[in-house]
Design a protein around this motif. Structure first.
Motif, short mmCIF file in Angstrom:
data_model
loop_
_atom_site.label_atom_id
_atom_site.label_comp_id
_atom_site.label_asym_id
_atom_site.label_seq_id
_atom_site.Cartn_x
_atom_site.Cartn_y
_atom_site.Cartn_z
N ILE A 103 0.85 -1.19 0.00
CA ILE A 103 0.00 0.00 0.00
C ILE A 103 0.89 1.24 0.00
O ILE A 103 1.79 1.36 0.84
CB ILE A 103 -0.92 0.02 1.24
N PRO A 104 0.66 2.17 -0.94
CA PRO A 104 1.48 3.38 -0.97
C PRO A 104 1.38 4.15 0.35
O PRO A 104 0.31 4.28 0.94
CB PRO A 104 0.86 4.21 -2.10
N MET A 105 2.53 4.63 0.82
CA MET A 105 2.57 5.39 2.06
C MET A 105 2.18 6.83 1.81
O MET A 105 2.47 7.39 0.75
CB MET A 105 3.97 5.32 2.67
N THR A 106 1.52 7.43 2.77
CA THR A 106 1.13 8.83 2.67
C THR A 106 2.32 9.73 3.02
O THR A 106 3.33 9.26 3.56
CB THR A 106 -0.03 9.16 3.64
N ARG A 107 2.18 11.00 2.74
CA ARG A 107 3.22 11.96 3.09
C ARG A 107 3.48 11.92 4.59
O ARG A 107 4.62 11.93 5.04
CB ARG A 107 2.79 13.37 2.66
N LYS A 108 2.42 11.82 5.36
CA LYS A 108 2.55 11.77 6.83
C LYS A 108 3.31 10.51 7.27
O LYS A 108 4.13 10.56 8.18
CB LYS A 108 1.17 11.84 7.48
N ASP A 109 3.03 9.38 6.62
CA ASP A 109 3.75 8.13 6.92
C ASP A 109 5.24 8.29 6.65
O ASP A 109 6.08 7.86 7.43
CB ASP A 109 3.22 6.97 6.08
N ILE A 110 5.56 8.92 5.53
CA ILE A 110 6.95 9.12 5.15
C ILE A 110 7.64 10.09 6.12
O ILE A 110 8.79 9.88 6.50
CB ILE A 110 7.06 9.61 3.69
N GLN A 111 6.92 11.11 6.57
CA GLN A 111 7.48 12.03 7.56
C GLN A 111 7.78 11.29 8.86
O GLN A 111 8.82 11.50 9.47
CB GLN A 111 6.52 13.18 7.83
N ARG A 112 6.89 10.41 9.29
CA ARG A 112 7.11 9.63 10.50
C ARG A 112 8.34 8.72 10.35
O ARG A 112 9.15 8.60 11.26
CB ARG A 112 5.89 8.77 10.83
N MET A 113 8.44 8.08 9.18
CA MET A 113 9.57 7.19 8.93
C MET A 113 10.88 7.99 8.96
O MET A 113 11.86 7.55 9.57
CB MET A 113 9.40 6.50 7.57
N THR A 114 10.88 9.15 8.31
CA THR A 114 12.07 10.00 8.30
C THR A 114 12.44 10.42 9.71
O THR A 114 13.60 10.36 10.12
CB THR A 114 11.83 11.24 7.41
N ARG A 115 11.44 10.80 10.50
CA ARG A 115 11.69 11.21 11.89
C ARG A 115 12.27 10.05 12.70
O ARG A 115 13.22 10.23 13.47
CB ARG A 115 10.39 11.70 12.53
N ASP A 116 11.75 8.85 12.50
CA ASP A 116 12.27 7.68 13.21
C ASP A 116 13.73 7.41 12.88
O ASP A 116 14.53 7.07 13.75
CB ASP A 116 11.43 6.44 12.91
N VAL A 117 14.08 7.57 11.61
CA VAL A 117 15.47 7.37 11.20
C VAL A 117 16.36 8.43 11.83
O VAL A 117 17.44 8.12 12.35
CB VAL A 117 15.62 7.38 9.66
N ILE A 118 15.91 9.68 11.83
CA ILE A 118 16.68 10.76 12.45
C ILE A 118 16.88 10.48 13.94
O ILE A 118 17.98 10.66 14.48
CB ILE A 118 16.02 12.12 12.22
N LEU A 119 15.84 10.04 14.63
CA LEU A 119 15.97 9.72 16.05
C LEU A 119 16.96 8.57 16.27
O LEU A 119 17.75 8.60 17.23
CB LEU A 119 14.60 9.37 16.65
N GLY A 120 16.93 7.58 15.39
CA GLY A 120 17.88 6.47 15.48
C GLY A 120 19.31 6.95 15.29
O GLY A 120 20.23 6.52 15.99
N LEU A 121 19.50 7.86 14.35
CA LEU A 121 20.83 8.44 14.13
C LEU A 121 21.29 9.24 15.34
O LEU A 121 22.45 9.16 15.75
CB LEU A 121 20.84 9.32 12.88
N CYS A 122 20.38 9.99 15.93
CA CYS A 122 20.71 10.76 17.14
C CYS A 122 21.18 9.84 18.26
O CYS A 122 22.16 10.14 18.95
CB CYS A 122 19.52 11.58 17.61
N GLU A 123 20.51 8.72 18.43
CA GLU A 123 20.90 7.77 19.46
C GLU A 123 22.30 7.21 19.19
O GLU A 123 23.12 7.10 20.09
CB GLU A 123 19.89 6.64 19.57
N LEU A 124 22.56 6.85 17.92
CA LEU A 124 23.87 6.32 17.56
C LEU A 124 24.98 7.34 17.83
O LEU A 124 26.08 6.99 18.23
CB LEU A 124 23.92 5.94 16.08
N LEU A 125 24.67 8.60 17.59
CA LEU A 125 25.66 9.66 17.74
C LEU A 125 25.72 10.23 19.16
O LEU A 125 26.55 11.09 19.45
CB LEU A 125 25.37 10.79 16.74
#
Length: 59
Positions: free
Chosen positions: A28-50
């Motif tokens: 199912i195609p993801m919505t803009r909001k879904d993609i924003q959430r995914m991007t935010r999750d990746v950024i949070l994961g990077l913050c934890e690594l750093l």
């Protein structure tokens, strides 16, 4: 989202944000909001690594 390396996180962000990206979840195609959430999750994961979790604690 479980990001194991900074490189992995950056590659994922690059793929998510490509102009020609067609991102789906279970076919199912993801919505803009879904993609924003995914991007935010990746950024949070990077913050934890750093070790800079304070970036997201400001929210």
């Amino acid at each position: 989202m479980d990001i194991k390396t900074v490189k992995e996180g950056l590659e994922l962000l690059y793929q998510i944000n490509r102009v020609d990206a067609h991102i789906t979840a279970d076919g199912i195609p993801m919505t803009r909001k879904d993609i924003q959430r995914m991007t935010r999750d990746v950024i949070l994961g990077l913050c934890e690594l750093l070790g800079i979790e304070d970036i997201h604690l400001k929210d």
